[in-house]
Design a protein around this motif. Structure first.
Motif, PDB file in Angstrom:
ATOM      1  N   GLY A 109       0.769  -1.239   0.000  1.00 40.26           N
ATOM      2  CA  GLY A 109       0.000   0.000   0.000  1.00 40.26           C
ATOM      3  C   GLY A 109       0.794   1.279   0.000  1.00 40.26           C
ATOM      4  N   GLY A 110       2.104   1.206   0.085  1.00 36.58           N
ATOM      5  CA  GLY A 110       2.876   2.446   0.049  1.00 36.58           C
ATOM      6  C   GLY A 110       2.859   3.062  -1.339  1.00 36.58           C
ATOM      7  N   GLY A 111       3.483   4.225  -1.458  1.00 34.66           N
ATOM      8  CA  GLY A 111       3.562   4.865  -2.760  1.00 34.66           C
ATOM      9  C   GLY A 111       3.830   6.346  -2.650  1.00 34.66           C
ATOM     10  N   TRP A 112       3.526   7.029  -3.745  1.00 32.97           N
ATOM     11  CA  TRP A 112       3.759   8.469  -3.850  1.00 32.97           C
ATOM     12  C   TRP A 112       2.412   9.175  -3.881  1.00 32.97           C
ATOM     13  CZ3 TRP A 112       2.147  12.033  -7.404  1.00 32.97           C
ATOM     14  CH2 TRP A 112       2.799  13.263  -7.397  1.00 32.97           C
ATOM     15  N   VAL A 113       2.334  10.277  -3.157  1.00 34.85           N
ATOM     16  CA  VAL A 113       1.090  11.039  -3.120  1.00 34.85           C
ATOM     17  C   VAL A 113       1.420  12.506  -2.908  1.00 34.85           C
ATOM     18  CG1 VAL A 113       0.767  10.757  -0.623  1.00 34.85           C
ATOM     19  CG2 VAL A 113      -1.232  11.084  -2.098  1.00 34.85           C
ATOM     20  N   GLN A 114       0.570  13.382  -3.355  1.00 34.45           N
ATOM     21  CA  GLN A 114       0.761  14.808  -3.144  1.00 34.45           C
ATOM     22  C   GLN A 114       0.256  15.216  -1.763  1.00 34.45           C
ATOM     23  OE1 GLN A 114      -1.231  16.573  -6.573  1.00 34.45           O
ATOM     24  NE2 GLN A 114       0.767  16.923  -7.521  1.00 34.45           N
ATOM     25  N   THR A 115       0.737  16.352  -1.297  1.00 32.84           N
ATOM     26  CA  THR A 115       0.297  16.888  -0.014  1.00 32.84           C
ATOM     27  C   THR A 115      -1.219  16.964   0.028  1.00 32.84           C
ATOM     28  OG1 THR A 115       2.330  18.167   0.285  1.00 32.84           O
ATOM     29  CG2 THR A 115       0.386  18.887   1.511  1.00 32.84           C
ATOM     30  N   GLY A 116      -1.764  16.476   1.134  1.00 29.71           N
ATOM     31  CA  GLY A 116      -3.211  16.468   1.306  1.00 29.71           C
ATOM     32  C   GLY A 116      -3.870  15.181   0.851  1.00 29.71           C
ATOM     33  N   GLY A 117      -3.111  14.321   0.209  1.00 29.97           N
ATOM     34  CA  GLY A 117      -3.660  13.072  -0.292  1.00 29.97           C
ATOM     35  C   GLY A 117      -3.788  12.009   0.783  1.00 29.97           C
ATOM     36  N   SER A 130      -4.551  10.122   5.933  1.00 35.21           N
ATOM     37  CA  SER A 130      -5.164  11.192   5.166  1.00 35.21           C
ATOM     38  C   SER A 130      -4.487  12.514   5.520  1.00 35.21           C
ATOM     39  CB  SER A 130      -6.667  11.265   5.433  1.00 35.21           C
ATOM     40  OG  SER A 130      -6.909  11.534   6.806  1.00 35.21           O
ATOM     41  N   SER A 131      -4.795  13.536   4.727  1.00 31.10           N
ATOM     42  CA  SER A 131      -4.174  14.858   4.910  1.00 31.10           C
ATOM     43  C   SER A 131      -2.661  14.716   5.052  1.00 31.10           C
ATOM     44  CB  SER A 131      -4.757  15.545   6.148  1.00 31.10           C
ATOM     45  OG  SER A 131      -6.146  15.711   6.025  1.00 31.10           O
ATOM     46  N   LEU A 132      -2.086  13.945   4.160  1.00 28.95           N
ATOM     47  CA  LEU A 132      -0.659  13.658   4.254  1.00 28.95           C
ATOM     48  C   LEU A 132       0.180  14.906   4.017  1.00 28.95           C
ATOM     49  CD1 LEU A 132      -0.736  10.189   2.545  1.00 28.95           C
ATOM     50  CD2 LEU A 132       0.316  10.651   4.770  1.00 28.95           C
ATOM     51  N   LYS A 133       1.306  14.949   4.723  1.00 30.36           N
ATOM     52  CA  LYS A 133       2.226  16.077   4.656  1.00 30.36           C
ATOM     53  C   LYS A 133       3.606  15.571   4.230  1.00 30.36           C
ATOM     54  CE  LYS A 133      -0.028  18.064   8.740  1.00 30.36           C
ATOM     55  NZ  LYS A 133       0.184  18.574  10.129  1.00 30.36           N
ATOM     56  N   PRO A 134       4.438  16.453   3.684  1.00 29.18           N
ATOM     57  CA  PRO A 134       5.794  16.012   3.298  1.00 29.18           C
ATOM     58  C   PRO A 134       6.563  15.387   4.467  1.00 29.18           C
ATOM     59  CG  PRO A 134       5.312  18.118   2.283  1.00 29.18           C
ATOM     60  CD  PRO A 134       4.155  17.821   3.204  1.00 29.18           C
ATOM     61  N   GLU A 135       6.312  15.860   5.674  1.00 29.14           N
ATOM     62  CA  GLU A 135       7.025  15.298   6.820  1.00 29.14           C
ATOM     63  C   GLU A 135       6.557  13.891   7.186  1.00 29.14           C
ATOM     64  OE1 GLU A 135       5.517  18.277   6.625  1.00 29.14           O
ATOM     65  OE2 GLU A 135       4.526  18.825   8.515  1.00 29.14           O
ATOM     66  N   GLN A 151       7.661   2.157   1.361  1.00 25.88           N
ATOM     67  CA  GLN A 151       7.994   3.575   1.234  1.00 25.88           C
ATOM     68  C   GLN A 151       6.734   4.403   1.012  1.00 25.88           C
ATOM     69  OE1 GLN A 151      11.181   5.222   1.299  1.00 25.88           O
ATOM     70  NE2 GLN A 151       9.879   7.053   1.334  1.00 25.88           N
ATOM     71  N   VAL A 152       6.617   5.470   1.778  1.00 23.45           N
ATOM     72  CA  VAL A 152       5.575   6.471   1.572  1.00 23.45           C
ATOM     73  C   VAL A 152       6.273   7.797   1.289  1.00 23.45           C
ATOM     74  CG1 VAL A 152       3.719   7.796   2.653  1.00 23.45           C
ATOM     75  CG2 VAL A 152       3.867   5.314   3.015  1.00 23.45           C
ATOM     76  N   THR A 153       5.953   8.400   0.152  1.00 22.25           N
ATOM     77  CA  THR A 153       6.553   9.668  -0.238  1.00 22.25           C
ATOM     78  C   THR A 153       5.444  10.681  -0.486  1.00 22.25           C
ATOM     79  OG1 THR A 153       8.422   8.531  -1.280  1.00 22.25           O
ATOM     80  CG2 THR A 153       8.066  10.844  -1.859  1.00 22.25           C
ATOM     81  N   VAL A 154       5.516  11.797   0.217  1.00 19.56           N
ATOM     82  CA  VAL A 154       4.525  12.862   0.068  1.00 19.56           C
ATOM     83  C   VAL A 154       5.231  14.078  -0.516  1.00 19.56           C
ATOM     84  CG1 VAL A 154       2.776  14.254   1.211  1.00 19.56           C
ATOM     85  CG2 VAL A 154       3.333  11.982   2.098  1.00 19.56           C
ATOM     86  N   SER A 155       4.786  14.490  -1.684  1.00 20.44           N
ATOM     87  CA  SER A 155       5.436  15.620  -2.342  1.00 20.44           C
ATOM     88  C   SER A 155       4.697  16.922  -2.029  1.00 20.44           C
ATOM     89  CB  SER A 155       5.470  15.400  -3.848  1.00 20.44           C
ATOM     90  OG  SER A 155       4.164  15.432  -4.377  1.00 20.44           O
ATOM     91  N   SER A 156       5.450  17.998  -1.972  1.00 26.33           N
ATOM     92  CA  SER A 156       4.855  19.303  -1.661  1.00 26.33           C
ATOM     93  C   SER A 156       4.389  20.004  -2.924  1.00 26.33           C
ATOM     94  CB  SER A 156       5.878  20.167  -0.930  1.00 26.33           C
ATOM     95  OG  SER A 156       7.032  20.314  -1.727  1.00 26.33           O
TER      96      SER A 156
END
Length: 123
Positions: free
Chosen positions: A8-16, A83-88, A118-123
């Motif tokens: 379930g990990g992956g890349w998502v934008q801020t707020g995703g 939810s409401s994911l942040k870069p941090e 890996q979970v990556t949250v982009s700004s």
């Protein structure tokens, strides 16, 4: 032996949002706690959330109100709804399961870690 498989990990934008899953299998007699930890580059591994079989939950202050941990004990699976994911929040996320395993007539306590996702949250 007990095996943990994360997904379930992956890349998502801020707020995703993302949902992580961790399924435990093997010679499991009972489960005491299931939880999620994370480790960002250059930082120590930290607790994100955990739950006991009595449904008592603990959350890191940084994720309260944004993340929810849940379980399906029929499948020995723990989920982390983020939810409401942040870069941090960017980190490798590890599941952790503590319980009792059975091997013939012998019961042994166990603690296993997942392989990490890996979970990556982009700004």
């Amino acid at each position: 032996q007990v095996q943990l498989v994360e997904s379930g990990g992956g890349w998502v934008q801020t707020g995703g949002s993302l949902r992580l899953s961790c399924a435990a299998s093997g010679r499991i007699f009972s489960i005491k706690t299931m939880g999620w930890y994370r480790q960002a580059p250059g930082k120590q591994r930290e607790l994100v959330a955990s739950v006991t079989t009595g449904e008592s939950t603990i959350y890191a202050n940084s994720v309260k109100g944004r993340f929810t941990i849940s379980t399906d004990y029929t499948k020995n699976t723990v989920y982390l709804h983020m939810s409401s994911l942040k870069p941090e929040d960017t980190a490798v996320y590890y599941c952790n399961v503590v319980g009792m395993a059975i091997n013939g007539a012998v019961y042994d306590e166990f603690e296993y870690w997942g392989q990490g996702t890996q979970v990556t949250v982009s700004s």
